[in-house]
Design a protein around this motif. Structure first.
Motif, PDB file in Angstrom:
ATOM      1  N   ARG A  73     -16.118 -47.681 -52.475  1.00 18.96           N
ATOM      2  CA  ARG A  73     -15.686 -45.742 -53.154  1.00 18.96           C
ATOM      3  C   ARG A  73     -15.276 -45.404 -51.950  1.00 18.96           C
ATOM      4  O   ARG A  73     -14.090 -44.779 -52.363  1.00 18.96           O
ATOM      5  N   LEU A  74     -15.217 -44.983 -51.170  1.00 21.68           N
ATOM      6  CA  LEU A  74     -14.792 -43.456 -50.204  1.00 21.68           C
ATOM      7  C   LEU A  74     -13.406 -44.599 -49.649  1.00 21.68           C
ATOM      8  O   LEU A  74     -12.386 -43.252 -49.809  1.00 21.68           O
ATOM      9  N   ARG A  75     -13.691 -46.040 -49.082  1.00 21.96           N
ATOM     10  CA  ARG A  75     -11.763 -46.100 -48.921  1.00 21.96           C
ATOM     11  C   ARG A  75     -11.359 -46.645 -50.255  1.00 21.96           C
ATOM     12  O   ARG A  75      -9.836 -46.152 -49.850  1.00 21.96           O
ATOM     13  N   ARG A  76     -11.867 -47.138 -51.545  1.00 26.71           N
ATOM     14  CA  ARG A  76     -11.019 -46.431 -52.553  1.00 26.71           C
ATOM     15  C   ARG A  76     -10.348 -45.056 -52.720  1.00 26.71           C
ATOM     16  O   ARG A  76      -8.446 -45.150 -53.269  1.00 26.71           O
ATOM     17  N   GLU A  77     -11.352 -43.880 -52.546  1.00 22.46           N
ATOM     18  CA  GLU A  77     -10.452 -42.744 -53.170  1.00 22.46           C
ATOM     19  C   GLU A  77      -9.322 -42.545 -51.883  1.00 22.46           C
ATOM     20  O   GLU A  77      -8.324 -41.332 -51.936  1.00 22.46           O
ATOM     21  N   ASN A  78     -10.007 -42.653 -50.017  1.00 20.54           N
ATOM     22  CA  ASN A  78      -9.054 -42.388 -49.473  1.00 20.54           C
ATOM     23  C   ASN A  78      -7.347 -42.871 -49.876  1.00 20.54           C
ATOM     24  O   ASN A  78      -6.464 -42.220 -49.570  1.00 20.54           O
ATOM     25  N   ARG A  79      -7.973 -44.236 -50.192  1.00 20.37           N
ATOM     26  CA  ARG A  79      -6.172 -44.969 -50.484  1.00 20.37           C
ATOM     27  C   ARG A  79      -5.504 -43.682 -51.657  1.00 20.37           C
ATOM     28  O   ARG A  79      -4.589 -43.696 -51.351  1.00 20.37           O
ATOM     29  N   GLU A  80      -6.648 -43.409 -52.419  1.00 15.40           N
ATOM     30  CA  GLU A  80      -5.294 -43.061 -53.765  1.00 15.40           C
ATOM     31  C   GLU A  80      -5.620 -41.929 -52.878  1.00 15.40           C
ATOM     32  O   GLU A  80      -4.009 -41.205 -53.243  1.00 15.40           O
ATOM     33  N   GLN A  81      -5.588 -40.745 -52.060  1.00 17.03           N
ATOM     34  CA  GLN A  81      -5.448 -39.842 -51.879  1.00 17.03           C
ATOM     35  C   GLN A  81      -4.263 -39.748 -51.259  1.00 17.03           C
ATOM     36  O   GLN A  81      -3.098 -38.666 -50.563  1.00 17.03           O
ATOM     37  N   GLN A  82      -4.501 -40.461 -50.228  1.00 18.41           N
ATOM     38  CA  GLN A  82      -3.129 -41.066 -49.025  1.00 18.41           C
ATOM     39  C   GLN A  82      -1.417 -41.456 -50.383  1.00 18.41           C
ATOM     40  O   GLN A  82      -0.675 -41.017 -49.402  1.00 18.41           O
ATOM     41  N   GLN A  83      -2.050 -41.822 -51.398  1.00 14.90           N
ATOM     42  CA  GLN A  83      -1.079 -41.953 -51.938  1.00 14.90           C
ATOM     43  C   GLN A  83      -0.922 -40.868 -52.438  1.00 14.90           C
ATOM     44  O   GLN A  83       0.561 -40.749 -52.326  1.00 14.90           O
ATOM     45  N   THR A  84      -1.386 -40.247 -52.993  1.00 20.52           N
ATOM     46  CA  THR A  84      -1.134 -38.548 -53.599  1.00 20.52           C
ATOM     47  C   THR A  84      -0.158 -37.524 -52.260  1.00 20.52           C
ATOM     48  O   THR A  84       0.372 -37.523 -52.550  1.00 20.52           O
ATOM     49  N   ILE A  85      -0.846 -37.744 -51.115  1.00 21.74           N
ATOM     50  CA  ILE A  85       0.241 -36.986 -49.735  1.00 21.74           C
ATOM     51  C   ILE A  85       1.307 -37.901 -49.737  1.00 21.74           C
ATOM     52  O   ILE A  85       2.326 -36.958 -49.466  1.00 21.74           O
ATOM     53  N   GLU A  86       1.471 -38.505 -49.837  1.00 20.23           N
ATOM     54  CA  GLU A  86       2.581 -39.508 -49.516  1.00 20.23           C
ATOM     55  C   GLU A  86       3.874 -38.846 -50.884  1.00 20.23           C
ATOM     56  O   GLU A  86       4.831 -38.664 -50.557  1.00 20.23           O
ATOM     57  N   VAL A  87       3.262 -39.010 -52.320  1.00 20.52           N
ATOM     58  CA  VAL A  87       4.240 -38.488 -53.389  1.00 20.52           C
ATOM     59  C   VAL A  87       3.955 -37.295 -52.910  1.00 20.52           C
ATOM     60  O   VAL A  87       5.534 -36.518 -52.800  1.00 20.52           O
ATOM     61  N   LEU A  88       3.508 -36.103 -52.636  1.00 25.49           N
ATOM     62  CA  LEU A  88       3.268 -34.782 -52.886  1.00 25.49           C
ATOM     63  C   LEU A  88       4.311 -34.336 -51.062  1.00 25.49           C
ATOM     64  O   LEU A  88       5.288 -33.207 -51.004  1.00 25.49           O
ATOM     65  N   LYS A  89       4.437 -35.269 -50.079  1.00 25.98           N
ATOM     66  CA  LYS A  89       5.692 -34.928 -49.143  1.00 25.98           C
ATOM     67  C   LYS A  89       6.903 -35.485 -49.153  1.00 25.98           C
ATOM     68  O   LYS A  89       8.405 -34.765 -49.163  1.00 25.98           O
ATOM     69  N   LYS A  90       7.062 -36.509 -50.170  1.00 23.30           N
ATOM     70  CA  LYS A  90       8.421 -37.059 -50.802  1.00 23.30           C
ATOM     71  C   LYS A  90       8.760 -35.751 -52.006  1.00 23.30           C
ATOM     72  O   LYS A  90       9.866 -35.273 -51.547  1.00 23.30           O
ATOM     73  N   ALA A  91       8.081 -34.869 -52.710  1.00 20.83           N
ATOM     74  CA  ALA A  91       8.477 -33.826 -53.524  1.00 20.83           C
ATOM     75  C   ALA A  91       8.773 -32.912 -52.855  1.00 20.83           C
ATOM     76  O   ALA A  91       9.496 -32.232 -52.920  1.00 20.83           O
ATOM     77  N   ALA A  92       7.782 -32.139 -51.621  1.00 21.71           N
ATOM     78  CA  ALA A  92       8.197 -30.969 -50.756  1.00 21.71           C
ATOM     79  C   ALA A  92       9.521 -31.109 -49.728  1.00 21.71           C
ATOM     80  O   ALA A  92      10.742 -30.709 -50.095  1.00 21.71           O
ATOM     81  N   ALA A  93       9.602 -32.218 -49.631  1.00 25.79           N
ATOM     82  CA  ALA A  93      11.223 -32.840 -48.699  1.00 25.79           C
ATOM     83  C   ALA A  93      12.607 -32.899 -49.972  1.00 25.79           C
ATOM     84  O   ALA A  93      13.118 -31.964 -49.894  1.00 25.79           O
ATOM     85  N   PHE A  94      12.231 -33.484 -50.912  1.00 25.03           N
ATOM     86  CA  PHE A  94      13.272 -33.270 -51.986  1.00 25.03           C
ATOM     87  C   PHE A  94      13.407 -31.279 -52.236  1.00 25.03           C
ATOM     88  O   PHE A  94      14.146 -31.158 -52.488  1.00 25.03           O
ATOM     89  N   PHE A  95      12.429 -30.941 -52.475  1.00 26.82           N
ATOM     90  CA  PHE A  95      13.304 -29.687 -53.325  1.00 26.82           C
ATOM     91  C   PHE A  95      13.653 -28.365 -52.396  1.00 26.82           C
ATOM     92  O   PHE A  95      13.762 -27.629 -52.440  1.00 26.82           O
ATOM     93  N   ALA A  96      12.638 -29.017 -50.878  1.00 27.06           N
ATOM     94  CA  ALA A  96      13.269 -28.023 -49.710  1.00 27.06           C
ATOM     95  C   ALA A  96      14.935 -28.631 -49.397  1.00 27.06           C
ATOM     96  O   ALA A  96      15.756 -27.349 -48.882  1.00 27.06           O
ATOM     97  N   ARG A  97      15.424 -30.105 -49.396  1.00 20.96           N
ATOM     98  CA  ARG A  97      16.682 -29.920 -49.848  1.00 20.96           C
ATOM     99  C   ARG A  97      17.499 -29.486 -51.144  1.00 20.96           C
ATOM    100  O   ARG A  97      18.767 -29.172 -50.466  1.00 20.96           O
ATOM    101  N   GLU A  98      16.887 -29.917 -52.248  1.00 15.94           N
ATOM    102  CA  GLU A  98      17.387 -28.996 -53.010  1.00 15.94           C
ATOM    103  C   GLU A  98      17.462 -27.037 -53.053  1.00 15.94           C
ATOM    104  O   GLU A  98      18.532 -26.529 -53.541  1.00 15.94           O
ATOM    105  N   SER A  99      16.801 -26.685 -52.317  1.00 16.10           N
ATOM    106  CA  SER A  99      16.423 -25.038 -52.248  1.00 16.10           C
ATOM    107  C   SER A  99      17.448 -24.465 -51.405  1.00 16.10           C
ATOM    108  O   SER A  99      17.852 -24.108 -51.282  1.00 16.10           O
ATOM    109  N   THR A 100      18.284 -25.756 -50.176  1.00 16.55           N
ATOM    110  CA  THR A 100      18.914 -25.283 -49.607  1.00 16.55           C
ATOM    111  C   THR A 100      20.403 -25.378 -49.819  1.00 16.55           C
ATOM    112  O   THR A 100      21.385 -25.629 -49.558  1.00 16.55           O
ATOM    113  N   LYS A 101      20.965 -26.082 -51.165  1.00 20.50           N
ATOM    114  CA  LYS A 101      21.760 -26.051 -51.535  1.00 20.50           C
ATOM    115  C   LYS A 101      22.812 -25.184 -52.520  1.00 20.50           C
ATOM    116  O   LYS A 101      22.010 -24.638 -52.829  1.00 20.50           O
TER     117      LYS A 101
END
Length: 101
Positions: A73-101
């Motif tokens: 269960r903990l490994r599954r939760e960890n995997r899901e949290q890592q995937q969420t972190i990756e999505v959030l990183k990509k979203a943060a990078a996208f919005f950082a690029r958008e805000s400098t335009k």
């Protein structure tokens, strides 16, 4: 010619429990009981060893069934949290690029 399946047969918890009890009560070897039940000796041996671990009679460091389930269960939760972190990183990078335009 018959093909052998790569998937292992699944047994119910009750079947495993009864098979382990038969090993303890019959005075027969694991291999003999496995042959009588039509299961693999290795599988039955694993069930017996897991039963011993669950009762605190296994080797030092052996995980109980509850501990194994918690670890899965903990490994599954960890995997899901890592995937969420990756999505959030990509979203943060996208919005950082958008805000400098």
């Amino acid at each position: 010619m018959s093909k052998k399946s790569n998937t292992s047969k699944r047994y119910t918890v009750e079947f495993k429990r009864d098979a382990v009890a038969l090993v303890y009560s019959s005075g027969k070897t694991v291999t003999q009981v496995a042959r009588e039940l039509g299961v693999s000796p290795e599988g039955l041996r694993n069930w017996v060893n897991q039963d011993k671990a669950d009762r605190g009679e296994g080797p030092a460091g052996a995980l109980t069934s509850d501990e194994k389930e918690e670890l899965r269960r903990l490994r599954r939760e960890n995997r899901e949290q890592q995937q969420t972190i990756e999505v959030l990183k990509k979203a943060a990078a996208f919005f950082a690029r958008e805000s400098t335009k």
